[in-house]
Design a protein around this motif. Structure first.
Motif: not given
Length: 298
Positions: A270-298
């Motif tokens: 149960d303590e381990l479950a609580d620890f894993l639940d509290r790990l930050p959601d990195k997918s939000l950061f990944i998705n945010s980065n992906s969205n910010s790069n949309k439409g960018a020119s090279i």
């Protein structure tokens, strides 16, 4: 635990980590004693098991046992600092140095008393139970543990937390030294099939864990500080990761007399479950980065 924001890879042990079950130990000992002249002593011997787990025996969680010389070994990071007889007296210094000098530090022919399985394993060696008998008893109790009648308790909160790790952007590894056949049954019984990016049975920890992590670092560019390993058997599950600079969580209902310190200490799933639940959601950061790069020119 500020370091948790750096975690990208979660390595999980199975037995004693994804589930905890203390009921198997009495049955395991009983099966080991069947047909031997020590069967009548089962209650007395199990009292010794309880004393080991409770810290009042000469052999303790976090110590090694040398079955060849029948000595209990207190250590510091694998270096033997005291050799203790089964009766509790210290071996003389000359004998300790002669047996456990610098060329002995890998401890490969000694048993680390890290969990309930290791405690019963120590008793089997102490009693001189033949290897074939030990294997028979082990397989018998493992089969019972995933049966309808004697199966261990599934931890639904932990199952849910593990399932969320992938969607939260974490890489997950399940590594167990247990045989593949019974381990697959355990994973299925827990409802965790397909929930890990990688599953290694017969993992040969600690060496297997050390080697796998080294390959991840050298071949895949994984930074050691982004790896956390969780387990109840410190020598197998934690020492290799800490050696390479990773994070470690020791999970056990028992106290340990190993002098090493880990990044976190937990008592139950149960303590381990609580620890894993509290790990930050990195997918939000990944998705945010992906969205910010949309439409960018090279």
């Amino acid at each position: 635990m500020n370091w948790t924001s750096d975690i990208e890879v979660v390595v999980l042990d199975m037995d004693g980590t994804l589930y905890q079950d203390q009921t198997f130990m009495r049955r395991y000992l009983s099966y080991l004693l069947e047909g031997t002249d020590r069967h009548a002593d089962e209650s007395e011997l199990y009292e010794q098991v309880e004393r080991i787990l409770g810290g009042s025996h000469a052999c303790k969680i976090g110590y090694f046992y040398d079955p060849l010389h029948r000595l209990i070994l207190r250590h510091r990071q694998g270096e033997v600092i005291a050799a203790i007889s089964l009766e509790g007296g210290d071996a003389d210094e000359e004998k300790r140095i002669g047996l456990y000098g610098a060329n002995k530090r890998d401890m490969s022919d000694c048993m680390y008393i890290g969990d309930g399985w290791g405690t019963i394993g120590f008793m089997a060696h102490y009693l001189g139970i033949e290897p074939a008998k030990r294997t028979e008893a082990f397989l018998r109790v493992r089969e019972e543990m995933v049966s309808d009648k004697l199966g261990f308790t599934r931890h639904i909160a932990l199952l849910t937390a593990v399932k969320r790790l992938k969607s939260k952007g974490y890489r997950t590894l399940l590594m167990t030294n247990s045989p593949e056949r019974s381990s697959r049954e355990f994973v299925a019984y827990m409802g965790m099939e397909g929930e890990f990016d990688e599953v290694l049975f017969n993992a040969s920890k600690p060496t297997g864990l050390l080697n796998r992590l080294q390959r991840m670092i050298e071949e895949e560019g994984v930074r050691p500080e982004t790896v956390v390993s969780v387990g109840d058997h410190a020598w197998n599950d934690l020492y290799p990761v800490k050696k390479l600079g990773g994070r470690t969580i020791w999970i056990s209902p028992y106290d340990s007399y190993d002098e090493e310190r880990w990044d976190a200490r937990m008592s139950d799933p149960d303590e381990l479950a609580d620890f894993l639940d509290r790990l930050p959601d990195k997918s939000l950061f990944i998705n945010s980065n992906s969205n910010s790069n949309k439409g960018a020119s090279i």
